[in-house]
Design a protein around this motif. Structure first.
Motif, mmCIF file in Angstrom:
data_model
loop_
_atom_site.group_PDB
_atom_site.id
_atom_site.type_symbol
_atom_site.label_atom_id
_atom_site.label_comp_id
_atom_site.label_asym_id
_atom_site.label_seq_id
_atom_site.Cartn_x
_atom_site.Cartn_y
_atom_site.Cartn_z
ATOM 1 N N TYR A 41 0.768 -1.255 -0.103
ATOM 2 C CA TYR A 41 -0.017 -0.268 0.183
ATOM 3 C C TYR A 41 0.890 1.254 0.097
ATOM 4 O O TYR A 41 0.249 2.287 -0.011
ATOM 5 C CB TYR A 41 -1.111 -0.217 0.998
ATOM 6 C CG TYR A 41 -2.089 -0.815 0.934
ATOM 7 C CD1 TYR A 41 -2.404 -2.398 0.389
ATOM 8 C CD2 TYR A 41 -3.544 -0.166 1.085
ATOM 9 C CE1 TYR A 41 -3.293 -2.948 0.256
ATOM 10 C CE2 TYR A 41 -4.600 -0.711 0.984
ATOM 11 C CZ TYR A 41 -4.635 -2.347 0.491
ATOM 12 O OH TYR A 41 -5.717 -2.973 0.289
ATOM 13 N N ASN A 42 2.116 1.013 -0.133
ATOM 14 C CA ASN A 42 3.053 2.164 0.063
ATOM 15 C C ASN A 42 2.724 3.347 1.088
ATOM 16 O O ASN A 42 2.618 4.470 0.864
ATOM 17 C CB ASN A 42 3.089 2.612 -1.223
ATOM 18 C CG ASN A 42 4.259 3.836 -1.555
ATOM 19 O OD1 ASN A 42 5.341 3.700 -0.807
ATOM 20 N ND2 ASN A 42 4.326 4.718 -2.512
ATOM 21 N N LEU A 43 2.434 2.874 2.346
ATOM 22 C CA LEU A 43 2.086 3.862 3.061
ATOM 23 C C LEU A 43 3.266 4.835 3.761
ATOM 24 O O LEU A 43 2.975 6.203 4.297
ATOM 25 C CB LEU A 43 1.684 3.124 4.499
ATOM 26 C CG LEU A 43 0.630 2.118 4.357
ATOM 27 C CD1 LEU A 43 0.394 1.401 5.721
ATOM 28 C CD2 LEU A 43 -0.910 2.835 3.894
ATOM 29 N N SER A 44 4.362 4.459 3.662
ATOM 30 C CA SER A 44 5.568 5.137 3.844
ATOM 31 C C SER A 44 6.748 4.678 3.186
ATOM 32 O O SER A 44 6.999 3.452 2.770
ATOM 33 C CB SER A 44 5.828 5.051 5.458
ATOM 34 O OG SER A 44 7.203 5.355 6.108
ATOM 35 N N ALA A 45 7.726 5.380 3.171
ATOM 36 C CA ALA A 45 9.015 5.184 2.584
ATOM 37 C C ALA A 45 9.934 4.551 3.741
ATOM 38 O O ALA A 45 11.008 3.657 3.199
ATOM 39 C CB ALA A 45 9.630 6.369 2.018
ATOM 40 N N VAL A 46 9.550 4.549 5.012
ATOM 41 C CA VAL A 46 10.405 3.753 5.774
ATOM 42 C C VAL A 46 9.891 2.314 5.799
ATOM 43 O O VAL A 46 8.646 2.063 5.909
ATOM 44 C CB VAL A 46 9.915 4.589 7.179
ATOM 45 C CG1 VAL A 46 10.700 3.700 8.316
ATOM 46 C CG2 VAL A 46 10.270 5.887 7.318
#
Length: 214
Positions: A41-46
């Motif tokens: 879902y690509n919620l964060s680059a972390v």
């Protein structure tokens, strides 16, 4: 995620937050869901859960008692551009009596927010999958909070229609954005600037509280 509990407890103590065991459980379950859903879902680059705990959850916990008049505040708040639910979901966990809306135009991110609210039984969360400019709430909000959402000017002009009379904008920022403060629309006043001391974070963090003039 149980091995992160001591770090979460330590950070809460440094922030002078009292988290019940249930709230700790919910925050760690949220971290687990965030880490598992992030790839698709690509919620964060972390990508590292330990870093997610520091940069997302503990960072959000640093403002939970600054986004209202008191710890017992039950006035409704909306998290604009909520993404993976930050800071709205930690806010909802720490203050379960406070109605929190999470607004994001990205359908995948809204689905994730809904999954978290359902799985963690966060009955005070309302998920709104709309563009901020298009959303017309039945009742305006006492507070509009945002983390890493565009400029202060864009935040204010885009979401001013969501704010109740006497309400406040709460903008989470890194370095103090002097240029953005000087470009605020007419009638918007800086009520307070909190310099945040975020455990484990060396970078500058600020919470800027804005109000509308009468």
């Amino acid at each position: 995620m149980e091995h992160f509990r001591p770090r979460l407890q330590q950070a809460a103590e440094q922030l002078e937050l009292i988290l019940s065991e249930k709230q700790q459980d919910q925050l760690l379950a949220y971290l687990d869901l965030f880490a598992r859903w992030n790839t698709a879902y690509n919620l964060s680059a972390v990508r590292d859960p330990a870093e997610m705990l520091e940069r997302h959850i503990i960072d959000s916990l640093s403002v939970v008692n600054l986004c209202g008049t008191s710890v017992d505040d039950q006035s409704p708040l909306i998290d604009v551009g909520s993404g993976g639910g930050l800071p709205g979901i930690p806010l909802a966990i720490v203050h379960p009596q406070r109605p929190i809306s999470l607004l994001d135009s990205n359908g995948k991110k809204s689905r994730f927010q809904f999954q978290v609210a359902s799985q963690l039984k966060l009955d005070n969360i309302n998920v709104v999958n709309e563009r901020v400019e298009a959303y017309q709430p039945v009742q305006p909000y006492a507070g509009v909070v945002s983390r890493a959402f565009a400029s202060l000017q864009d935040m204010v002009t885009g979401s001013e229609h969501l704010l109740a009379e006497g309400g406040r904008f709460y903008a989470m920022k890194g370095k103090l954005p002097e240029d953005e403060l000087s470009a605020l629309p007419k009638g918007i006043m800086v009520e307070q600037v909190h310099t945040l001391s975020v455990p484990g974070c060396d970078a500058e963090r600020h919470l800027i509280v804005l109000t509308r003039g009468h």
